[in-house]
Design an enzyme around this catalytic site. Structure first.
Site, PDB file in Angstrom:
ATOM      1  N   PHE A   1     -30.118 -12.240   1.053  1.00 24.47           N
ATOM      2  CA  PHE A   1     -30.645 -12.424   2.401  1.00 24.47           C
ATOM      3  C   PHE A   1     -29.917 -11.513   3.398  1.00 24.47           C
ATOM      4  O   PHE A   1     -29.772 -10.341   3.163  1.00 24.47           O
ATOM      5  CB  PHE A   1     -30.642 -13.905   2.777  1.00 24.47           C
ATOM      6  CG  PHE A   1     -31.505 -14.698   1.839  1.00 24.47           C
ATOM      7  CD1 PHE A   1     -32.883 -14.611   1.914  1.00 24.47           C
ATOM      8  CD2 PHE A   1     -30.945 -15.480   0.834  1.00 24.47           C
ATOM      9  CE1 PHE A   1     -33.696 -15.302   1.009  1.00 24.47           C
ATOM     10  CE2 PHE A   1     -31.739 -16.172  -0.063  1.00 24.47           C
ATOM     11  CZ  PHE A   1     -33.122 -16.081   0.032  1.00 24.47           C
ATOM     12  N   SER A   2     -29.412 -12.055   4.508  1.00 22.79           N
ATOM     13  CA  SER A   2     -28.908 -11.176   5.571  1.00 22.79           C
ATOM     14  C   SER A   2     -27.599 -10.486   5.237  1.00 22.79           C
ATOM     15  O   SER A   2     -27.170  -9.600   5.990  1.00 22.79           O
ATOM     16  CB  SER A   2     -28.761 -11.958   6.875  1.00 22.79           C
ATOM     17  OG  SER A   2     -30.028 -12.197   7.445  1.00 22.79           O
ATOM     18  N   THR A   3     -26.963 -10.825   4.141  1.00 22.60           N
ATOM     19  CA  THR A   3     -25.846  -9.997   3.680  1.00 22.60           C
ATOM     20  C   THR A   3     -26.335  -8.572   3.450  1.00 22.60           C
ATOM     21  O   THR A   3     -25.556  -7.613   3.533  1.00 22.60           O
ATOM     22  CB  THR A   3     -25.216 -10.607   2.411  1.00 22.60           C
ATOM     23  OG1 THR A   3     -24.672 -11.894   2.743  1.00 22.60           O
ATOM     24  CG2 THR A   3     -24.100  -9.746   1.851  1.00 22.60           C
TER      25      THR A   3
ATOM     26  N   LYS B   1     -27.988  -6.933   5.501  1.00 21.83           N
ATOM     27  CA  LYS B   1     -27.847  -6.196   6.754  1.00 21.83           C
ATOM     28  C   LYS B   1     -26.604  -5.309   6.759  1.00 21.83           C
ATOM     29  O   LYS B   1     -26.604  -4.210   7.324  1.00 21.83           O
ATOM     30  CB  LYS B   1     -27.810  -7.148   7.940  1.00 21.83           C
ATOM     31  CG  LYS B   1     -29.148  -7.766   8.299  1.00 21.83           C
ATOM     32  CD  LYS B   1     -29.030  -8.622   9.551  1.00 21.83           C
ATOM     33  CE  LYS B   1     -30.384  -9.177   9.970  1.00 21.83           C
ATOM     34  NZ  LYS B   1     -30.927 -10.146   8.987  1.00 21.83           N
TER      35      LYS B   1
ATOM     36  N   TYR C   1     -30.656 -12.320  17.646  1.00 24.70           N
ATOM     37  CA  TYR C   1     -30.638 -11.974  16.222  1.00 24.70           C
ATOM     38  C   TYR C   1     -31.992 -11.467  15.744  1.00 24.70           C
ATOM     39  O   TYR C   1     -32.962 -12.214  15.692  1.00 24.70           O
ATOM     40  CB  TYR C   1     -30.206 -13.199  15.430  1.00 24.70           C
ATOM     41  CG  TYR C   1     -29.865 -12.949  13.992  1.00 24.70           C
ATOM     42  CD1 TYR C   1     -29.179 -11.808  13.603  1.00 24.70           C
ATOM     43  CD2 TYR C   1     -30.201 -13.882  13.013  1.00 24.70           C
ATOM     44  CE1 TYR C   1     -28.840 -11.594  12.284  1.00 24.70           C
ATOM     45  CE2 TYR C   1     -29.868 -13.685  11.689  1.00 24.70           C
ATOM     46  CZ  TYR C   1     -29.187 -12.540  11.323  1.00 24.70           C
ATOM     47  OH  TYR C   1     -28.865 -12.325  10.013  1.00 24.70           O
TER      48      TYR C   1
END
Length: 409
Positions: free
Chosen positions: A75-77, A79, A165
Site C-alpha cells: 500500500f502507501s509504503t 509512496k 493526503y
C-alpha cells in the site's frame, strides 16, 4: 481482521548479525502475540544487510508458510519507493523540485494549476486528493485516458496553502511527471524497474508483471471497517468516523477506483497488475530496506546527487496554513513525496530521517544519521494511522536496544 493465529517458532526463518538479536526477539514476540499472520522485517546498515527475518503464513486460510521470497502488497509504503524514483530522476537533471509541473507536462496547467511546483505536488499541497468523477479500473489501465483525466482536475484548495493526503492520486501525478520528463517516455513503474530495481536487484514491483509467480504473493487479511470505531483509544473519533462514511473526504481519497468495493478486493490480480505508484507496490521487506539503506548512506549506487540528498534529509517546506492535514484531520509533515518525523510520528534517530508507512501496518524509512534502511511488511492488516504497534516494537528494539539512540523509535 484475521482471527488470531498461533505461529510455531519453526515458522520463523532468516538471520540477524551479531548484536541485532533484540530485533529478532521483538519479531518473535509479534508472531507469538497473535497480531500477525505472516510478516517480514529487514534492516540494512551502512550498506550491509544486518537483519533479514520472515515468519508465519503467506496464506492464513490454507496455512501456507511465508517463505524467503514471499512478496506482498505494501500500500502507501509504495509512496516512499515512488518518491525515491523521482529523486533519482531529479539527480539526473530530468526534474527540478522547484520548477512548475506544467513545465514538463503542459496539460497539467488546466483548472488553475499552472503555478503548482513539483515540490508542492510532492508535498500533498496541490489540492488533488480525489478524481471527479471517480476513475474505474479500465480508466487506470489506459495511460492516455488516465493522463487526461487527472490533468483536468481542479484543486480542492489553493495550492500551497494547505496539505492533504493524496493517498492514491499522488502516484499517478508522479508517474505523469516522470513520463513527460523522461526522454524514453517511461511511466514511473517502468522507470523504477529499469533504472533502480534491476541495478540494485530489488524484488519489488509497481504493477506486478506476468512473469512473477503468483504463488509467491501473500494473501492479504483485511480488517473490517468497524475496527475503525473500536480503535478510539489510538485514533481520533472524528477520523475514525470518517473512515466509515463513504462520502467523507478521507474515504474518497483512499478509494482507488469506483469499481473497487471493499477491502476484500485488494487480493484481486486486476489491482496488482495496474500501475498505482501511490498504493499498490508488491515486494519484500528486504527490498524496501535495501533501497532506503542505499539512500541513507549517500545513495551512490542510486546515483543521488548531493543536492537531492540534502533536500531529502532537510526540513519540509510547509504549507502557509500549517501542519493540519486537510484529508486526515491531524498534523502531518510531507516532503518530496515522503514523510518526515513530527512530534507525534517519531521515527529514526533524528529529523534527517524520511519514509512512509502503508495501510494495514507496513513501513519503510531511511535514517541517514545511523546509516539505517528499514523495511517491515505483513499480510494481517490492522487499523492504525501511522504507528502500528508491530513496527513500533521492531523500531524500538533496533534504535533503543541495539543502537542506543536517544530517539528510540
Amino acid at each position: 481482521m484475521a482471527q488470531k493465529i498461533r505461529i510455531s517458532p519453526d515458522l520463523i526463518g532468516g538471520d540477524v548479525d551479531e548484536g541485532y538479536g533484540k530485533v529478532a526477539d521483538a519479531f518473535r514476540r509479534n508472531l507469538d502475540s497473535g497480531t500477525e499472520v505472516g510478516a517480514a522485517v529487514a534492516v540494512y546498515r551502512d550498506g550491509r544487510k544486518v537483519v533479514d527475518l520472515w515468519g508465519g503464513y503467506r496464506d492464513g486460510n490454507t496455512r501456507t508458510p511465508w517463505e524467503k521470497d514471499t512478496i506482498v502488497t505494501v500500500f502507501s509504503t509504495t509512496k516512499g519507493i515512488a518518491a525515491l524514483t523521482v529523486a533519482v530522476a531529479a539527480s539526473r537533471g530530468l526534474i527540478d523540485y522547484d520548477a512548475k509541473v506544467a513545465d514538463y507536462w503542459p496539460e497539467f496547467a488546466q483548472a488553475g494549476k499552472g503555478a503548482v511546483t513539483v515540490r508542492q505536488l510532492l508535498g500533498h499541497q496541490a489540492g488533488l486528493p480525489v478524481i471527479k468523477p471517480p476513475l474505474t479500473l479500465a480508466d487506470i489501465a489506459d495511460p492516455e485516458k488516465l493522463s487526461k483525466r487527472i490533468a483536468a482536475q481542479a484543486p480542492l484548495w489553493p495550492p500551497g496553502t494547505r496539505h492533504g493526503y493524496h493517498a492514491v492520486t499522488l502516484g499517478w501525478y508522479e508517474s505523469e511527471l516522470i513520463r513527460h520528463a523522461d526522454p524514453k517516455g517511461r511511466t514511473l513503474g517502468r522507470y523504477f524497474a529499469e533504472e533502480i530495481a534491476a541495478p540494485l536487484d530489488l524484488d519489488f514491483y509497481i504493477g506486478l508483471p506476468a512473469s512473477v509467480d503468483r504463488n509467491r504473493v501473500a494473501l492479504l487479511h483485511p480488517f473490517a471497517m468497524r475496527d475503525a470505531l473500536l480503535n478510539l483509544k489510538t485514533v481520533p473519533p472524528r477520523v475514525a468516523a470518517a473512515f466509515v462514511n463513504p462520502f467523507s473526504l478521507v474515504m474518497r481519497a483512499t478509494t482507488p477506483a469506483a469499481d473497487v468495493k471493499g477491502l476484500d478486493e485488494l487480493n484481486r490480480d486486476k489491482l496488482r497488475v495496474l500501475e498505482m505508484p501511490g498504493v499498490n507496490g508488491v515486494g519484500t521487506a528486504r527490498s524496501v530496506a535495501k533501497l532506503y539503506g542505499s539512500a541513507a548512506t549517500g545513495g551512490f549506487d542510486l546515483g543521488l546527487s548531493p543536492t537531492v540528498r540534502a533536500a531529502l534529509e532537510g526540513p519540509a517546506v510547509q504549507p502557509t496554513m500549517g501542519l493540519r492535514d486537510k484529508v486526515m484531520q491531524f498534523d502531518t509533515s510531507y516532503s518530496l513525496g515522503l514523510g518526515k518525523p513530527t512530534s507525534t510520528f517519531v521515527f529514526g534517530s533524528s529529523d534527517r530521517a524520511y519514509g512512509w508507512p502503508g495501510a494495514g501496518g507496513s513501513f519503510g524509512f531511511a535514517d541517514p544519521e545511523t546509516g539505517i534502511g528499514f523495511g517491515y511488511v505483513m499480510n494481517n492488516m490492522r487499523f492504525a494511522m501511522l504507528d502500528d504497534p508491530r513496527h513500533v516494537a521492531l523500531r524500538q528494539a533496533l534504535f533503543r536496544d541495539v543502537l542506543g539512540a536517544r530517539t528510540q523509535i
